[in-house]
Scaffold this active site. Sequence first.
Site, PDB file in Angstrom:
ATOM      1  N   HIS A 195      36.367  -2.885  42.109  1.00 13.48           N
ATOM      2  CA  HIS A 195      35.004  -3.103  42.582  1.00 13.48           C
ATOM      3  C   HIS A 195      34.211  -4.040  41.665  1.00 13.48           C
ATOM      4  O   HIS A 195      33.092  -4.421  42.015  1.00 13.48           O
ATOM      5  CB  HIS A 195      34.283  -1.762  42.725  1.00 13.48           C
ATOM      6  CG  HIS A 195      34.694  -1.024  43.964  1.00 13.48           C
ATOM      7  ND1 HIS A 195      33.802  -0.659  44.939  1.00 13.48           N
ATOM      8  CD2 HIS A 195      35.907  -0.611  44.401  1.00 13.48           C
ATOM      9  CE1 HIS A 195      34.434  -0.032  45.918  1.00 13.48           C
ATOM     10  NE2 HIS A 195      35.716   0.013  45.609  1.00 13.48           N
ATOM     11  N   SER A 199      37.070  -6.735  47.174  1.00 15.12           N
ATOM     12  CA  SER A 199      38.341  -6.805  47.883  1.00 15.12           C
ATOM     13  C   SER A 199      38.720  -8.261  48.170  1.00 15.12           C
ATOM     14  O   SER A 199      37.863  -9.142  48.271  1.00 15.12           O
ATOM     15  CB  SER A 199      38.259  -6.029  49.202  1.00 15.12           C
ATOM     16  OG  SER A 199      37.967  -4.668  48.972  1.00 15.12           O
ATOM     17  N   LYS A 221      34.595   3.137  58.837  1.00 18.47           N
ATOM     18  CA  LYS A 221      35.969   2.753  59.177  1.00 18.47           C
ATOM     19  C   LYS A 221      36.982   3.547  58.355  1.00 18.47           C
ATOM     20  O   LYS A 221      38.001   4.002  58.884  1.00 18.47           O
ATOM     21  CB  LYS A 221      36.171   1.260  58.923  1.00 18.47           C
ATOM     22  CG  LYS A 221      35.526   0.345  59.951  1.00 18.47           C
ATOM     23  CD  LYS A 221      35.764  -1.110  59.606  1.00 18.47           C
ATOM     24  CE  LYS A 221      37.235  -1.458  59.635  1.00 18.47           C
ATOM     25  NZ  LYS A 221      37.469  -2.889  59.322  1.00 18.47           N
ATOM     26  N   ASP A 222      36.698   3.725  57.062  1.00 15.81           N
ATOM     27  CA  ASP A 222      37.602   4.471  56.193  1.00 15.81           C
ATOM     28  C   ASP A 222      37.744   5.925  56.637  1.00 15.81           C
ATOM     29  O   ASP A 222      38.857   6.458  56.727  1.00 15.81           O
ATOM     30  CB  ASP A 222      37.104   4.420  54.745  1.00 15.81           C
ATOM     31  CG  ASP A 222      37.346   3.066  54.092  1.00 15.81           C
ATOM     32  OD1 ASP A 222      38.222   2.337  54.582  1.00 15.81           O
ATOM     33  OD2 ASP A 222      36.661   2.748  53.102  1.00 15.81           O
ATOM     34  N   GLU A 265      64.654  12.374  47.374  1.00 20.08           N
ATOM     35  CA  GLU A 265      63.775  12.277  48.533  1.00 20.08           C
ATOM     36  C   GLU A 265      63.740  10.832  49.039  1.00 20.08           C
ATOM     37  O   GLU A 265      64.092   9.900  48.329  1.00 20.08           O
ATOM     38  CB  GLU A 265      62.366  12.736  48.162  1.00 20.08           C
ATOM     39  CG  GLU A 265      62.251  14.233  47.941  1.00 20.08           C
ATOM     40  CD  GLU A 265      62.283  15.011  49.249  1.00 20.08           C
ATOM     41  OE1 GLU A 265      61.247  15.421  49.762  1.00 20.08           O
ATOM     42  OE2 GLU A 265      63.413  15.206  49.759  1.00 20.08           O
TER      43      GLU A 265
END
Length: 354
Positions: A195, A199, A221-222, A265
């Site tokens: 930040h 972005s 949106k997140d 895994e």
Amino acid sequence: MKLMKFYTSPLFDLPTPFSINLFWNFGFILGFITTIQVISGLFLSMLFIPSESDAFFSIIHIMRDSNSGWFIRLIHSNVASLIFLCVYIHLARGLYTSSFKTKSHAWNSGVTIFIIVMAAAFFGYVLPWGQMSYWGATVITNIASAIPYIGIYLVKWMWGNFSVSQPTLNRFFSIHFIVPFFMLMMMVIHIILLHSTGSSNPMGSKEDMEKIEFQIMFTIKDFLFFSSIFSLVFISISNYPDIFMDPENMNEANPLKAPVHIQPEWYFLFAYAILRSITSKLGGVLALIFSILILFFIQIKGLSKVSGKFSPIVKLSFWIKVSSFLILTFVGMKPVELPFSVIGKVSSFLYFFI
């Protein structure tokens, strides 16, 4: 008031490209599901018994007798796979948009978090003390024996005995409990570094005139995407609770009888396939280590000519990298025999060469 604005401005008033898509949501999702994973693990630690004779049955007790224990345990085990799925997509997005060139500090902190997550997942996988957990721990810890001169002593030091046993379980439980707190600390650092610059723009532009404030559009949106993803998790838990669990791990660990095919895994299979594709034990270990550390080295000048502009060759190399990763994941599930051994060698070469 000014002090409050100083702390909230990087989060709420951050200039964000309006063209970012759902692939930019996975960082937010990782923050939330990691927090859920830590909280669920904290509750499980209150009931889990790190004892060679009781660990397996304490899991059964959590699933059958504890109030909502089955739900907490299934959340913990299924979200572990979700974390790795989101991490791989998050890393792939960073590679595709060349974030490692424009935001090197955020990239390095992210790769560090990835390594910590892998460590936490490995130590946690051993704790149920099932057949695959026990023998997986035996195989993976034996990798250290490839180190010349001190390897065998290092393995015994990790075990705390002459084999994987009670001291090993105690140590792995302690480390698995502590490591997530370092992971959360690194995540805070990662968010601060990200930040501080904002972005990346999928269009390659760095102009602020093409950006809007983060709050409130991207927050909505997140949360919308997070609710969709977690709805799928609840569907998985309700209908296919054991979909990511190995059937061998439903049996208590037996040091006298190894499973026919030992495998980790799914999220470790690519590295496991690289390890098996090298005939030399030391060479395989080095290849395994560098399959992760290579994410740090791609920033070295001369190894990467990536820029913000679109390049067909760079994008083609990215998809070859993704394809080799998926093929290695598939090969890691298969026995070491033709044609899988040859496919593993070719895919390992492409993984490093690209």
